[in-house]
Write an enzyme that holds these catalytic residues in place. Structure first.
Site, PDB file in Angstrom:
ATOM      1  N   ASP A 317       0.830  -1.203   0.000  1.00  0.00           N
ATOM      2  CA  ASP A 317       0.000   0.000   0.000  1.00  0.00           C
ATOM      3  C   ASP A 317       0.868   1.259   0.000  1.00  0.00           C
ATOM      4  O   ASP A 317       1.762   1.410   0.845  1.00  0.00           O
ATOM      5  CB  ASP A 317      -0.889  -0.009   1.250  1.00  0.00           C
ATOM      6  CG  ASP A 317      -2.198   0.714   1.049  1.00  0.00           C
ATOM      7  OD1 ASP A 317      -2.405   1.283  -0.027  1.00  0.00           O
ATOM      8  OD2 ASP A 317      -3.027   0.694   1.973  1.00  0.00           O
ATOM      9  N   ASP A 318       0.615   2.173  -0.941  1.00  0.00           N
ATOM     10  CA  ASP A 318       1.219   3.513  -0.941  1.00  0.00           C
ATOM     11  C   ASP A 318       2.744   3.510  -1.097  1.00  0.00           C
ATOM     12  O   ASP A 318       3.409   4.436  -0.615  1.00  0.00           O
ATOM     13  CB  ASP A 318       0.873   4.268   0.352  1.00  0.00           C
ATOM     14  CG  ASP A 318      -0.593   4.638   0.437  1.00  0.00           C
ATOM     15  OD1 ASP A 318      -1.346   4.312  -0.501  1.00  0.00           O
ATOM     16  OD2 ASP A 318      -0.994   5.258   1.437  1.00  0.00           O
ATOM     17  N   CYS A 357      -6.440   3.826  -3.476  1.00  0.00           N
ATOM     18  CA  CYS A 357      -6.445   2.420  -3.069  1.00  0.00           C
ATOM     19  C   CYS A 357      -7.574   1.605  -3.694  1.00  0.00           C
ATOM     20  O   CYS A 357      -7.334   0.629  -4.402  1.00  0.00           O
ATOM     21  CB  CYS A 357      -6.535   2.322  -1.548  1.00  0.00           C
ATOM     22  SG  CYS A 357      -5.127   3.055  -0.695  1.00  0.00           S
ATOM     23  N   HIS A 412      -9.661  -2.792  -1.140  1.00  0.00           N
ATOM     24  CA  HIS A 412      -9.612  -1.686  -0.178  1.00  0.00           C
ATOM     25  C   HIS A 412     -10.082  -2.146   1.196  1.00  0.00           C
ATOM     26  O   HIS A 412      -9.529  -1.753   2.220  1.00  0.00           O
ATOM     27  CB  HIS A 412     -10.474  -0.520  -0.677  1.00  0.00           C
ATOM     28  CG  HIS A 412     -10.369   0.696   0.195  1.00  0.00           C
ATOM     29  ND1 HIS A 412      -9.170   1.357   0.393  1.00  0.00           N
ATOM     30  CD2 HIS A 412     -11.293   1.367   0.927  1.00  0.00           C
ATOM     31  CE1 HIS A 412      -9.361   2.383   1.203  1.00  0.00           C
ATOM     32  NE2 HIS A 412     -10.645   2.406   1.537  1.00  0.00           N
ATOM     33  N   ASP A 596       0.101  -0.525  -5.072  1.00  0.00           N
ATOM     34  CA  ASP A 596      -1.149  -0.142  -5.726  1.00  0.00           C
ATOM     35  C   ASP A 596      -1.063   1.207  -6.425  1.00  0.00           C
ATOM     36  O   ASP A 596      -1.847   1.505  -7.322  1.00  0.00           O
ATOM     37  CB  ASP A 596      -2.324  -0.172  -4.736  1.00  0.00           C
ATOM     38  CG  ASP A 596      -2.097   0.679  -3.494  1.00  0.00           C
ATOM     39  OD1 ASP A 596      -1.002   1.243  -3.332  1.00  0.00           O
ATOM     40  OD2 ASP A 596      -3.039   0.769  -2.668  1.00  0.00           O
ATOM     41  N   HIS A 597      -0.106   2.041  -6.037  1.00  0.00           N
ATOM     42  CA  HIS A 597       0.138   3.345  -6.666  1.00  0.00           C
ATOM     43  C   HIS A 597       1.336   3.967  -5.967  1.00  0.00           C
ATOM     44  O   HIS A 597       1.965   3.333  -5.110  1.00  0.00           O
ATOM     45  CB  HIS A 597      -1.086   4.262  -6.564  1.00  0.00           C
ATOM     46  CG  HIS A 597      -1.729   4.269  -5.204  1.00  0.00           C
ATOM     47  ND1 HIS A 597      -1.108   4.787  -4.088  1.00  0.00           N
ATOM     48  CD2 HIS A 597      -2.926   3.791  -4.778  1.00  0.00           C
ATOM     49  CE1 HIS A 597      -1.889   4.641  -3.032  1.00  0.00           C
ATOM     50  NE2 HIS A 597      -3.001   4.014  -3.432  1.00  0.00           N
TER      51      HIS A 597
END
Length: 745
Positions: A317-318, A357, A412, A596-597
């Protein structure tokens, strides 16, 4: 004992009715099968159909009569032409073949010799039930694709041969699981077009080796085999002679002549009439072969090919490019990710499809762009029907015979729906633990600062972090044995806020010497108003202003905390990968690792994600596949996370579900510099899109305003070139991709 031979002497007026029985399971399964109550189980005579395009079938169903198009009573078929296959056992009818370039589902518009064969067999013996296992594919050679190789060594064998043995295993297992009994009666073989340049002696030897190996692998030493001649077009005399010689040399091998047949193309593929005739001739030839001698087989002779490759799918995540192998920040300490990248293909220019997300995961778990899912934020309220109808990745794996397991943040809301998975790990604190004294921004600014940037170096026992618990659960799963391939997905939370991690990870860094990100004070000056407002209208205080006001050192503290959280994740992932590499599954597991990004730390005066710029869209993507030629290399092609789903389908040789909008990048795993002409598309709210190609980032907002950045000279995206008339052709080229990729599908 794994196989079992059952012999019944045929009556003088009927075809031989018993050759062998096989169950590709342990002796316990066979014992259960043997005790199945008489009268409650069906008994099927199983015939194996294999070879090239004329066995796969090119006869047009449209040329059949209404009666010929009907399903065949008392006959079922299990069809598998990788990557397509039937949905388990189906009632036999025309349409179990895949013609070239056909993209639809079964039934297809063509058929093979199984139709004429089954009807002839049933006419001769109406009391029998037939089960046909068909594994054939056009354009394949006996030299390479069907190479039988060394007994017990799948690596020495051709992919089609391995696929066929696996198909037999899958099909017979399904028969056993549903309580039916069966006897393998014979093999129908038709192939040779692709080996037309082989000498007679060479092709004869290869065909004889194939027959020997198949008999060994199904456990029937003298399994009846019928070989079909290729069509006589004057160019395959050597292959035809070899096929005839193999049949003439053995009393257990029959021959089907192609004399009197016709083709619908220039001398290769039999037309509908000839496909039916071919099948009828197979039935006659099979009935003339002798009954095999009873035999007992060792379990080691079966299962030449292991189950399909397992998949370990790891999401973070992130996580931006502050990873050693991506070079986003020189202070990153990610030895495990870097080591993994050296064993894999590292995609240096991978991008998410929405930098948020829920929306990003909704995209790559369905293989659809946001314009199709309708999801651009952290809610499903806007989801289109296409998203609700989509085949979610774990559901598709489960339907394809995989055991699906997950823990952590995959969707999510962690696992998504429970129905997606066979097994779900225990709940954790998700993004916690919280800072002991509360979140810094929340305490200082209240609602004036919407972005709650917080951090803490925790006094916490080892194993107390949610991400450590996810890693431990993944290790536990890798320590177990499975009777089917697995899709194991682990979703790690950090470095998502609050940026909390055990003190030991903070102690790896010297805060005062850390390299801060490059931030241009007036970076928003040349950004269109809509993009500026996305940053500036967050609340009374944008995160950048709150960071400045909180304290002169707060930016450095947050950078320190981000590094510490990334180090925590690197450690957790490293533990899982080390376990995999020392497990039963080390050589048969595909590993996909992605974030995810991305994440901003002040660039473009923004913190967090969601924006259309490089810091938000760029994602970590590393893929390791067994024996990939490109392992250890870096791929500069601009792939998207949306491409993961179709890539896994191709790598696992599975038929992908309808509706996928990504492209398989399997070719880049073998050749990272190979052809790839599609850029990555990212959306920010409906109607706002960015296109990232190898060199350029082009952004077009819903109001028509634009940004254009040249990454060859401006990697920080500080200079918007969209108003330069000399850039019009570049903008047009990239805008065309927006129109193409956001079209409804």
């Amino acid at each position: 004992m794994l196989g079992h031979i059952e012999t019944v002497q045929p009556k003088a007026t009927e075809m031989p009715s018993s050759f062998s029985a096989i169950s590709f399971r342990a002796a316990v399964m066979f014992a259960c099968l043997s005790t199945h109550a008489v009268g409650l189980a069906d008994h099927h005579d199983v015939y194996l159909l294999a070879g090239q395009s004329n066995m796969d079938g090119r006869g047009q169903i449209s040329d059949l009569s209404k009666e010929q198009k009907q399903s065949t009573s008392d006959a079922i078929i299990f069809y598998r032409s990788v990557p397509r296959e039937s949905d388990g056992w189906q009632t036999l009818a025309p349409g179990f073949s895949v013609p070239p370039k056909y993209k639809g589902d079964l039934p297809s518009p063509t058929f093979g010799p199984e139709i004429g064969f089954a009807r002839s067999m049933l006419n001769a013996n109406p009391n029998q039930k037939l089960a046909l296992i068909k594994g054939s594919k056009g354009g394949t050679s006996l030299r390479a694709d069907w190479k039988p190789g060394v007994k017990g060594d799948p690596k020495s064998q051709g992919p089609r041969y391995c696929d066929f043995i696996e198909t037999i295993r899958m099909a017979t297992k399904q028969l056993s699981d549903r309580g039916d009994q069966f006897t393998i009666r014979g093999l129908l073989w038709h192939q040779g077009e692709s080996d037309s340049k082989s000498s007679t002696d060479l092709y004869q030897r290869r065909l004889e080796e194939l027959i020997v190996r198949i008999r060994e692998d199904v456990g029937v030493p003298d399994l009846p085999v019928v070989v079909g001649e290729v069509f006589d077009n004057g160019k395959r005399d050597n292959v035809r002679a070899a096929i005839q010689a193999v049949a003439a040399a053995s009393s257990t091998v029959g021959l089907v002549s192609s004399e009197g047949t016709t083709t619908w193309d220039p001398g290769t593929h039999f037309d509908a009439r000839s496909q039916l005739l071919l099948g009828e001739r197979y039935a006659v030839a099979m009935s003339e072969l002798p009954t095999p001698t009873p035999a007992t087989v060792s379990s080691t002779s079966v299962r030449h090919r292991t189950d399909r490759p397992n998949v370990l799918f790891i999401t973070v995540d992130d996580l931006n490019d502050w990873v050693g192998c991506l070079g986003g920040n020189p202070d990153a300490q990610t030895p495990n990710l870097d080591r993994f990248a050296q064993q894999s293909v590292l995609f240096n220019n991978a991008h998410c499809q929405v930098a948020l997300c829920y929306a990003s995961r909704a995209s790559f778990m369905t293989g659809m762009y946001a314009s199709k899912t309708g999801i651009y934020n952290n809610s499903s309220k806007s989801a289109h029907d296409a998203y609700h109808r989509a085949k979610q990745m774990p559901v598709w794996f489960g339907e394809s015979g995989y055991r699906t397991m997950c823990m952590g943040k995959i969707y999510h809301n962690d696992h998504g729906k429970k129905a997606y998975w066979d097994e779900i790990g225990p709940k954790t604190l998700r993004w916690g633990p919280e800072p002991p004294n509360g979140r810094q921004f929340a305490k200082r600014f209240g609602k004036d600062a919407q972005d709650s940037l917080a951090w803490a170096a925790l006094d916490i026992k080892k194993g107390g972090m949610p991400d450590e618990q996810i890693a431990a659960w993944g290790i536990e799963k890798l320590d177990q044995e499975y009777d089917q391939p697995f899709f194991l997905s682990l979703g790690f939370y950090k470095p998502h806020t609050p940026m909390t991690a055990p003190k030991r990870y903070f102690e790896q860094f010297d805060r005062d010497s850390l390299t801060l990100p490059n931030v241009l004070e007036n970076d928003l000056d040349d950004v269109p108003e809509i993009g500026r407002r996305w940053v500036l209208d967050r609340s009374k205080l944008i995160a950048e202003e709150a960071v400045k006001q909180y304290s002169p050192t707060y930016r450095r503290e947050l950078v320190h905390a981000y590094h510490a959280c990334v180090a925590l994740i690197d450690d957790c992932i490293g533990q899982v990968l080390r376990k995999l590499d020392n497990s039963l599954y080390a050589n048969n597991t595909i590993v996909v690792l992605c974030s995810d990004h991305g994440w901003h730390l002040g660039e473009k005066n923004h913190w967090r994600k969601w924006m259309p710029w490089e810091e938000s869209t760029r994602s970590l993507l590393i893929v390791r596949t067994p024996d990939a030629a490109g392992s250890g290399q870096v791929c500069q092609r601009t792939v998207g996370l949306i491409d993961i789903y179709p890539t896994l389908a191709e790598l696992c040789e599975l038929s992908p579900p309808d509706g996928l909008q990504g492209l398989s990048f399997q070719n880049l795993l073998d050749n990272p510099n190979g052809p790839w002409d599609r850029p990555a598309l990212t959306s920010t709210k409906a109607g706002n899109h960015t296109v990232r190609s190898d060199r350029w980032r082009y952004i077009r907002y819903i109001d028509g305003s634009e940004e254009l950045y040249d990454h060859d000279v401006d990697p920080n995206e500080w200079h918007n070139l969209a108003n330069d008339p000399s850039m019009n052709s570049i903008k047009k080229q990239h805008a065309e991709w927006i129109d193409r990729l956001t079209e409804p599908n």
